[in-house]
Design an enzyme around this catalytic site. Sequence first.
Site, PDB file in Angstrom:
ATOM      1  N   GLU A 209      55.573  35.372  37.613  1.00 30.19           N
ATOM      2  CA  GLU A 209      56.817  36.005  37.028  1.00 30.19           C
ATOM      3  C   GLU A 209      57.319  36.939  38.040  1.00 30.19           C
ATOM      4  O   GLU A 209      56.580  37.636  38.622  1.00 30.19           O
ATOM      5  CB  GLU A 209      56.400  37.133  35.927  1.00 30.19           C
ATOM      6  CG  GLU A 209      57.274  38.212  35.331  1.00 30.19           C
ATOM      7  CD  GLU A 209      56.827  39.144  34.357  1.00 30.19           C
ATOM      8  OE1 GLU A 209      57.854  39.995  34.027  1.00 30.19           O
ATOM      9  OE2 GLU A 209      55.733  39.067  33.958  1.00 30.19           O
TER      10      GLU A 209
ATOM     11  N   HIS B 111      50.003  34.351  33.581  1.00 27.96           N
ATOM     12  CA  HIS B 111      50.926  34.562  34.643  1.00 27.96           C
ATOM     13  C   HIS B 111      50.381  35.843  35.368  1.00 27.96           C
ATOM     14  O   HIS B 111      49.686  36.717  35.104  1.00 27.96           O
ATOM     15  CB  HIS B 111      52.302  34.893  34.352  1.00 27.96           C
ATOM     16  CG  HIS B 111      52.843  35.979  33.466  1.00 27.96           C
ATOM     17  ND1 HIS B 111      52.988  36.152  32.358  1.00 27.96           N
ATOM     18  CD2 HIS B 111      52.755  37.548  34.178  1.00 27.96           C
ATOM     19  CE1 HIS B 111      53.274  37.548  31.909  1.00 27.96           C
ATOM     20  NE2 HIS B 111      53.244  38.233  33.105  1.00 27.96           N
TER      21      HIS B 111
ATOM     22  N   HIS C  48      46.729  38.246  47.096  1.00 27.64           N
ATOM     23  CA  HIS C  48      47.638  37.052  47.285  1.00 27.64           C
ATOM     24  C   HIS C  48      47.776  36.272  46.112  1.00 27.64           C
ATOM     25  O   HIS C  48      46.837  36.508  45.274  1.00 27.64           O
ATOM     26  CB  HIS C  48      47.042  36.087  48.509  1.00 27.64           C
ATOM     27  CG  HIS C  48      45.796  35.650  48.294  1.00 27.64           C
ATOM     28  ND1 HIS C  48      44.666  36.202  49.008  1.00 27.64           N
ATOM     29  CD2 HIS C  48      45.480  34.548  47.603  1.00 27.64           C
ATOM     30  CE1 HIS C  48      43.554  35.420  48.638  1.00 27.64           C
ATOM     31  NE2 HIS C  48      44.081  34.478  47.861  1.00 27.64           N
TER      32      HIS C  48
END
Length: 301
Positions: free
Chosen positions: A217, A158, A244
């Site tokens: 997250e 993540h 990004h």
Amino acid sequence: MLRVKDPQRSVKFYEYLGMSLIQKISQPEAKFDLYFLAYDSPNAISHKAHWSDRQGIIELTHNYGTENDPNYAIANGNAEPHRGFGHVCISVDNIQAACQRIEEAGYRFQKKLSDGRMRHIAFALDPDSYWVEIISNNKAEDTENIRETDPSTYRLNHTMIRVQDHTQSLNFYQDILGMSLLRTNESPSSKFNLYFLGYVPGANNDVNTAPLEGVLELTWNYGTENDADFKYHDGNSEPQGFGHIAVTVDDLDAACKRFEEKGVRWKKRLTDGRMRNVAFVLDPDGYWVEVVQNMKLKGEE
């Protein structure tokens, strides 16, 4: 996307974590290169997939000359007053052995397994001091006596960003970008919540996210939503660092038309500038979200 000072050192670090360089795009006229790394062993979720059809990928951007500039430094997103982006995360097979291997290679840690109360997670530091969280696919107590680790089984799990207003951010990522809420971790005693989102059909906020890739997250610290002057650093204003996140879509033109109808804020429309194959929308905190075509779904991989 993360900006890096020295691509050779950064690529070497992420390759040591088990990733492979699956794509490099050189732009000498603009004086930058892009490096795309991902887990690509036969054990990987997206083994041999096109870069635009992967669940987990990290993009490193190198602007020419930074490696020779002694004054160039990255903002890693975790120091005031420029907090925003938090970390990327890998999930591993045997966390004690994995952390030992990284330490023996001479890489630094923000938090070792033995530090603090949370003995089931660690944070390594990449060459630019970006935080890399390390979590386990197995229960940490079950792997304490295992001395071996296999990086080919790791996952790029993540990316974490901090958000001011969890309600606005959850609405954006679910309603606008089509993600599902996979899991919520509430910590009222510490005054923060964690929200894990991704593209998992049928998810209903009870998913074990550790084996997954491409999860987002969101960290919400209580009370920030009520502070009109509060703002997180998006990583693209000075000092720069994080750039990004990115989503790939089935039909780029149709997706951007839908975003327009939803009233999103744009950093770059498809029709802006020379690059007509990429767009950037802004989330509620001003983080950039790149939107690109999934070439497999277009039949052009």
